[in-house]
Each structure stands twice: as C-alpha cells, then as structure tokens.
Design an enzyme around this catalytic site. Structure first.
Site, short mmCIF file in Angstrom:
data_model
loop_
_atom_site.label_atom_id
_atom_site.label_comp_id
_atom_site.label_asym_id
_atom_site.label_seq_id
_atom_site.Cartn_x
_atom_site.Cartn_y
_atom_site.Cartn_z
N MET A 94 -34.21 36.44 -19.09
CA MET A 94 -35.44 35.79 -19.57
C MET A 94 -36.38 35.34 -18.45
SD MET A 94 -34.94 36.45 -22.61
CE MET A 94 -36.30 35.67 -23.46
N HIS A 113 -36.74 44.93 -25.02
CA HIS A 113 -37.63 43.89 -25.55
C HIS A 113 -37.58 43.94 -27.07
CE1 HIS A 113 -41.05 41.20 -25.76
NE2 HIS A 113 -41.56 42.00 -26.67
N GLU A 146 -45.13 45.80 -12.95
CA GLU A 146 -45.67 44.46 -12.65
C GLU A 146 -46.31 43.81 -13.88
OE1 GLU A 146 -48.05 44.54 -9.04
OE2 GLU A 146 -46.84 46.28 -8.45
C1 GAR Z 1 -32.22 40.56 -27.10
O1 GAR Z 1 -32.73 40.47 -28.40
C2 GAR Z 1 -33.27 41.14 -26.18
O2 GAR Z 1 -34.05 42.12 -26.77
C3 GAR Z 1 -34.06 39.91 -25.84
O3 GAR Z 1 -33.11 38.88 -25.68
C4 GAR Z 1 -31.99 39.17 -26.53
C5 GAR Z 1 -30.74 39.09 -25.69
O4 GAR Z 1 -29.62 39.24 -26.49
N1 GAR Z 1 -34.84 40.09 -24.66
C6 GAR Z 1 -36.01 39.50 -24.47
O5 GAR Z 1 -36.52 38.75 -25.29
C7 GAR Z 1 -36.67 39.82 -23.16
N2 GAR Z 1 -38.03 39.43 -23.18
P1 GAR Z 1 -28.20 39.55 -25.83
O6 GAR Z 1 -27.99 38.47 -24.77
O7 GAR Z 1 -27.25 39.40 -26.96
O8 GAR Z 1 -28.23 40.93 -25.26
#
Ligand code: GAR
Length: 204
Positions: A94, A113, A146
C-alpha cells in the site's frame, strides 16, 4: 534448465495474492522462483504465511520517525539487488513507490489493483464502484510506472456488482479472481508473451 527468474513479492497486509503467487512459483515448470517477501508493515499477516511457505520474509517499518520513506526505499533496493531480484510483484503493497525507486530498480515491477483500470485509480475502489452505481467491477495487473495505477495493462478480471453488495462483499468475491489473475498474468509475463489476459466472464 535455464536459471529461474528471481521474483520478490511486496505486501502490506493479508497476503492472499502473495500466497497464490508463491504456491504457483513453487511448481517446477514455472519460469520464476519466489525469492523473498518484503513488507512495509511488520504486523502484516502475510509475513507469517511467507515463513510457513518457507520464503525468507523481511519487514522494514516506515511509520517511525527514524525510518522515513527514502530510507525504506534504500533498504528495499539494497535487499532486491543483493538477492538478484529481476521481477517485483506488488501484492497488496500500500505504499506508493517513488519515481526515484522505480527508475533505480533495474528489473520490472508489477502491481495488482482492485478495479478495472483505467477506471477507479487509487484507494477505496470497492466503495467508489458501488457509489458510482457501476454494474461491473474487477481487478487489473499492470506494470508499475511513475504515474500511479497507469502502467501498461497485462491482465484484467471482472465480477458483477449485485444490488446489495457492500465493499466487503465485493472484496470477498473479487479476491479469488484476483489471486488467479495474478498467477496467470505472472506466468504469461515471464514467458515473454505480451498478449493481455482478459477474464471477462461475469458471475451470476
Ligand atoms: C488486493 O485486493 C489488492 O488488489 C489490493 O489490496 C488487496 C490486498 O489483498 N491492492 C491495492 O489496493 C493496491 N493499490 P491481499 O493482501 O489479500 O493480497
């Protein structure tokens, strides 16, 4: 047998995408190998899962005053380079990586994403999809550049948004599809096939 492509997975939380990637990367026929897992959150549940899966796991906290983002990124870069990492998979990581880091890392960086990019970049994607009254939602695997959530799209998967869906129910239904999408897209990416994966079937 050619040498395997060294893959690092970066997480901040639960690590379901990480777990799916590691399990697939353990297959003998995979072109890559899961080399290390790194988290910016020492409490990330995914770190324990990585250890259970026998992948060396590291965390560099970033919320203390003594360890700011550039120190975190320097530590991360050194770790990636010293482990000869060629591909980084952001899997629920994140923190937004700086332009400097993206330029300095010599390999490729991929991200998953939770939206059908280029729609709904940034945070709280499930909530925003519901608020916009969308009927279709999904997830995207893309190259990291970027510009946030804007790199070349490698794969996408979709789900329907039902009338009574909440951000939680959407996340719960999307996760298994995300996990499979990331697995399939990484395999295809490492094979050098540039065809975009589109899993566009909707659930009922
Ligand atoms: C997932 O839904 C992924 O797509 C999102 O965080 C979650 C992590 O889940 N990613 C983002 O929001 C990135 N901007 P996980 O820890 O169970 O893989």
């Amino acid at each position: 047998m050619p040498a395997k492509i060294k893959v690092a997975i970066l997480i901040s939380g639960l690590g379901s995408n990480m777990e799916a990637l590691i399990k697939d990367l353990k297959n003998q026929n995979h072109l890559g190998e899961a080399t290390i897992v790194v988290s910016d959150n020492p409490d990330a549940l995914g770190l324990m899962k990585a250890e259970q899966l026998k992948i060396p796991a590291f965390s560099f906290a970033t919320n203390s005053k003594t360890l700011d983002k550039s120190i975190f990124e320097n530590n991360l870069l050194q770790l990636l380079i010293s482990n000869n990492i060629q591909v980084v998979c952001l899997a629920g990581f994140m923190k937004i990586l700086s332009s400097k880091f993206i330029k300095d890392f010599p390999g490729e960086i991929l991200n998953i994403h939770p939206s059908i990019l280029p729609s709904i970049k940034g945070l709280n994607t499930h909530e925003r999809a519901i608020r916009r009254n969308l009927h279709v939602h999904g997830a995207t695997v893309h190259k990291v550049t970027e510009k946030l959530d804007s790199g070349f799209i490698l794969g996408q998967t979709t789900i329907s948004i039902h009338k009574n869906d909440t951000p939680h129910s959407l996340s719960k239904r999307l996760k298994p599809k995300e996990n499979q999408l990331y697995v399939d897209t990484l395999r295809q990416f490492l094979s050098g096939n540039s065809k975009v994966i589109q899993k566009l079937e909707l659930d009922s």
